[in-house]
Design an enzyme around this catalytic site. Structure first.
Site, PDB file in Angstrom:
ATOM      1  N   LYS A  25      27.455 -12.865  27.610  1.00  0.00           N
ATOM      2  CA  LYS A  25      27.205 -13.035  26.167  1.00  0.00           C
ATOM      3  C   LYS A  25      25.717 -13.244  25.882  1.00  0.00           C
ATOM      4  CE  LYS A  25      29.899 -16.653  25.695  1.00  0.00           C
ATOM      5  NZ  LYS A  25      30.377 -16.854  27.075  1.00  0.00           N
ATOM      6  N   ARG A  81      34.381 -21.641  19.692  1.00  0.00           N
ATOM      7  CA  ARG A  81      34.956 -21.834  21.019  1.00  0.00           C
ATOM      8  C   ARG A  81      36.327 -22.502  20.962  1.00  0.00           C
ATOM      9  NH1 ARG A  81      30.205 -21.838  24.600  1.00  0.00           N
ATOM     10  NH2 ARG A  81      30.734 -22.313  26.757  1.00  0.00           N
ATOM     11  N   ARG A  89      34.901 -25.288  33.628  1.00  0.00           N
ATOM     12  CA  ARG A  89      34.514 -24.497  32.452  1.00  0.00           C
ATOM     13  C   ARG A  89      35.456 -23.310  32.264  1.00  0.00           C
ATOM     14  NH1 ARG A  89      28.762 -22.943  33.890  1.00  0.00           N
ATOM     15  NH2 ARG A  89      28.639 -21.976  31.847  1.00  0.00           N
ATOM     16  N   ARG A 142      21.274 -23.968  36.218  1.00  0.00           N
ATOM     17  CA  ARG A 142      21.800 -24.822  35.154  1.00  0.00           C
ATOM     18  C   ARG A 142      22.666 -25.908  35.756  1.00  0.00           C
ATOM     19  NH1 ARG A 142      24.322 -21.395  30.247  1.00  0.00           N
ATOM     20  NH2 ARG A 142      25.988 -22.904  30.534  1.00  0.00           N
ATOM     21  N   ARG A 144      23.497 -17.495  39.110  1.00  0.00           N
ATOM     22  CA  ARG A 144      22.593 -17.470  37.948  1.00  0.00           C
ATOM     23  C   ARG A 144      21.421 -18.440  38.123  1.00  0.00           C
ATOM     24  NH1 ARG A 144      25.107 -17.847  32.026  1.00  0.00           N
ATOM     25  NH2 ARG A 144      25.876 -19.876  32.678  1.00  0.00           N
TER      26      ARG A 144
END
Ligand code: AMP
Length: 243
Positions: A30, A105, A195, A184, A151
């Site tokens: 996204k 969300r 998550r 992160r 990531r």
């Protein structure tokens, strides 16, 4: 079949586009796609995750309330997030459109947003649709895990890398400015699992909410990133209006 865009780069910056809502699990792409939409259409990206991380970093009251929930992979309360988005949408740069990334969300957030888009406050942005363009990117579960564990981002220029698919030229170092890349806080394996569970339980109903109104375009997010972008641009071009 190849996706077709109908506007050139200059035209794309003159039209009203959206609101655009990007849906998909954490790691679906996204943020990456939102940044490309920002570049092509010149509209702002509103990422609730980015805004919340900024609050945490600045240790604001909101940041203090959000920090523990975020680190555990849960969701910050609808009330806090909706207020934050209301504030962001009141800014003039949203007048020609905006792309929402990470919001709504929950079904409650989706219903709240629908109310905002149909409401009086929003009518000042003439030419913007009251029905958003909703695109959902579906990505295989194991692929999501690889994307999230790999990531890395640059804290200086925000560029995103992936150690598996798109590594920097020098290990853990930004190609553009030489800054040491960071992982992160919530991209650690134990938080990732939480998550993804949260996404299944709370965010899948958001897609159902919009699908019930016939508004969701589903894209295969496992395809190469440029192909996903082409699909999104074709969708947005076909629904954009003149400013
Ligand atoms: P993201 O960068 O979109 O993955 O968001 C990071 C974290 O911020 C999420 O795991 C949530 O804890 C929180 N968050 C972001 N957007 C929302 C939202 N719309 N509602 C509730 N919590 C959110």
């Amino acid at each position: 079949m190849a996706a077709v865009t109908v506007m050139d780069a200059a035209q794309a910056k003159l039209v009203t586009v959206g609101p655009v809502i990007l849906l998909g699990a954490p790691g679906a792409g996204k943020g990456t796609q939102a940044k490309r939409i920002v570049e092509r259409y010149g509209i702002p990206q509103i990422s609730t995750g980015d805004i919340l991380r900024d609050h945490v970093k600045r240790e604001t009251e909101l940041g203090k309330q959000a920090k523990a929930v975020m680190q555990g992979g849960g969701l910050v309360s609808d009330e806090l997030v909706n207020a934050m988005v209301a504030d962001r949408l009141s800014q003039p740069d949203c007048a020609r459109g905006f792309v929402l990334d990470g919001f709504p969300r929950t079904a409650v957030q989706a219903a709240w947003l629908d109310g905002q888009l149909a409401g009086e406050a929003f009518a000042r942005f003439q030419g913007l649709r009251s029905v958003p363009i909703v695109a959902r990117m579906d990505v295989d579960y194991n692929q999501l895990i690889r994307r999230l564990t790999g990531r890395r981002s640059c804290p200086t220029c925000q560029r995103i890398y992936n150690v598996h698919f798109q590594p920097p030229r020098v290990d853990e170092t930004c190609d553009l400015d030489g800054t040491q890349l960071i992982t992160r806080n919530d991209d650690r394996e134990e938080v990732i699992a939480e998550r993804l569970k949260t996404y299944d339980a709370q965010t899948k109903p958001v897609s159902d909410y919009f699908a019930n109104q016939g508004k969701v375009t589903v894209l295969d997010g496992d395809r190469p990133v440029d192909e996903v972008t082409a699909g999104l641009f074709a969708l947005l071009d076909s629904q954009a209006g003149q400013a």
